[in-house]
Every structure is written in C-alpha cells, then in structure tokens.
Design a protein around this motif. Structure first.
Motif, PDB file in Angstrom:
ATOM      1  N   LEU A  48       0.806  -1.229   0.000  1.00 20.22           N
ATOM      2  CA  LEU A  48       0.000   0.000   0.000  1.00 20.22           C
ATOM      3  C   LEU A  48       0.838   1.278   0.000  1.00 20.22           C
ATOM      4  O   LEU A  48       0.334   2.343  -0.372  1.00 20.22           O
ATOM      5  CB  LEU A  48      -0.963  -0.006   1.185  1.00 20.22           C
ATOM      6  N   GLU A  51       0.819   3.221  -3.178  1.00 14.43           N
ATOM      7  CA  GLU A  51      -0.438   3.812  -3.643  1.00 14.43           C
ATOM      8  C   GLU A  51      -0.662   5.208  -3.071  1.00 14.43           C
ATOM      9  O   GLU A  51      -0.236   5.509  -1.967  1.00 14.43           O
ATOM     10  CB  GLU A  51      -1.617   2.927  -3.252  1.00 14.43           C
ATOM     11  N   PHE A  53      -3.293   7.478  -1.456  1.00  9.21           N
ATOM     12  CA  PHE A  53      -4.565   7.306  -0.772  1.00  9.21           C
ATOM     13  C   PHE A  53      -5.532   8.429  -1.148  1.00  9.21           C
ATOM     14  O   PHE A  53      -5.113   9.541  -1.482  1.00  9.21           O
ATOM     15  CB  PHE A  53      -4.349   7.294   0.740  1.00  9.21           C
ATOM     16  N   ASP A  54      -6.826   8.126  -1.085  1.00  8.33           N
ATOM     17  CA  ASP A  54      -7.864   9.124  -1.369  1.00  8.33           C
ATOM     18  C   ASP A  54      -7.867  10.171  -0.262  1.00  8.33           C
ATOM     19  O   ASP A  54      -7.677   9.847   0.913  1.00  8.33           O
ATOM     20  CB  ASP A  54      -9.244   8.464  -1.420  1.00  8.33           C
ATOM     21  N   PHE A  68      -7.973   4.047   1.237  1.00  6.21           N
ATOM     22  CA  PHE A  68      -7.796   3.330  -0.026  1.00  6.21           C
ATOM     23  C   PHE A  68      -8.716   2.123   0.045  1.00  6.21           C
ATOM     24  O   PHE A  68      -8.440   1.163   0.767  1.00  6.21           O
ATOM     25  CB  PHE A  68      -6.335   2.888  -0.187  1.00  6.21           C
ATOM     26  N   LYS A  85     -14.870   9.535  -5.302  1.00 10.20           N
ATOM     27  CA  LYS A  85     -13.639   8.751  -5.276  1.00 10.20           C
ATOM     28  C   LYS A  85     -12.931   8.801  -6.624  1.00 10.20           C
ATOM     29  O   LYS A  85     -13.568   8.804  -7.685  1.00 10.20           O
ATOM     30  CB  LYS A  85     -13.921   7.293  -4.907  1.00 10.20           C
ATOM     31  N   ARG A  96      -5.254   0.688 -10.097  1.00 13.47           N
ATOM     32  CA  ARG A  96      -5.270   0.245  -8.704  1.00 13.47           C
ATOM     33  C   ARG A  96      -5.707  -1.216  -8.542  1.00 13.47           C
ATOM     34  O   ARG A  96      -5.591  -1.782  -7.461  1.00 13.47           O
ATOM     35  CB  ARG A  96      -6.226   1.124  -7.905  1.00 13.47           C
ATOM     36  N   ARG A 100      -5.292  -3.945  -5.290  1.00 11.97           N
ATOM     37  CA  ARG A 100      -6.477  -4.446  -4.586  1.00 11.97           C
ATOM     38  C   ARG A 100      -6.523  -5.975  -4.595  1.00 11.97           C
ATOM     39  O   ARG A 100      -6.851  -6.600  -3.590  1.00 11.97           O
ATOM     40  CB  ARG A 100      -7.748  -3.873  -5.211  1.00 11.97           C
TER      41      ARG A 100
END
Length: 128
Positions: A48, A51, A53-54, A68, A85, A96, A100
């Motif tokens: 992670l 990535e 994150f939102d 996320f 999102k 993504r 996931r």
C-alpha cells in the motif's frame, strides 16, 4: 479453523466513549489479537505504500479522508460508484486493480477468521 503452527486469535472486549459529542455515544467492540501475522502486515504495508490514498471529503463529517478502498460489497466493481472517489475514473480504477487483488489475497485468511468469529458470536441457534 486454525491451521497447524498458527497462533490462536485471542478476543478481548473493548469500548469507547465519545463524551465530547452533543449527544455522547458509547461503542463496544472486539479486539482480535494475532488475527494477522507480522509478516502479512509488513507485506500489506509495503504493497500500500506505493499507492496514493484518497483525500476527498468524508460524507459524514466533511473532513478529508485518508483511505484506499480494497473492496466494496464483496468486490472491486462497486468502488467506481462511490461518490467523489478517484476510482470513478476507469483508468485510475484499472491502475489500482492489481494492488487491490494482491491485498485481497493477503487478507483473505483474516476475513475468513473474522467471519467465523462473527458467525459464532451472533448466530442464533436454530436460524439458518
């Protein structure tokens, strides 16, 4: 069911009081110690870290999120429908998807254990 060499998950009760709210709230929860082993946690964090994150505004309190989504409603497809999102953009959702999927593989044993614990704690005898 526990596999050979696997530590048992210990379960402790906990609670949290939100006294500062206009209407104070009390929440009870379970702490599941040893649910995920340290090596799985390290692999998940490493996965992670790559990535973004939102950080959209939360629909409940209006503050910025830092999240996320790994899945919604049992799969990845519904994430695109979450208002605000980045995954509403098919290119972002596609980029993504591999993360996931890998996270789901890592967390699958923990989700199975959680399901067993919840079913055991909250299943009424005689109900299907």
């Amino acid at each position: 069911m526990r596999q050979e060499g696997e530590e048992a998950v210990s379960i402790a009760n906990g609670h949290l009081n939100w006294e500062f709210l206009p209407e104070p709230r009390h929440a009870e929860f379970l702490v599941l110690d040893k649910l995920v082993d340290e090596s799985t946690i390290k692999r998940l964090i490493h996965l992670l870290e790559a990535e973004e994150f939102d950080t959209d505004l939360d629909t409940v309190d209006g503050l910025a999120t830092f999240e996320f989504y790994l899945e919604k409603n049992g799969g990845q497809e519904a994430i695109a429908g979450i208002q605000g999102k980045p995954d509403a953009d098919p290119a972002i959702a596609k980029a993504r998807a591999a993360t996931r999927f890998a996270a789901a593989e890592l967390l699958s044993p923990a989700i199975t254990k959680i399901t067993e614990i919840v079913n055991s704690a909250y299943t009424t005898p005689g109900r299907a």
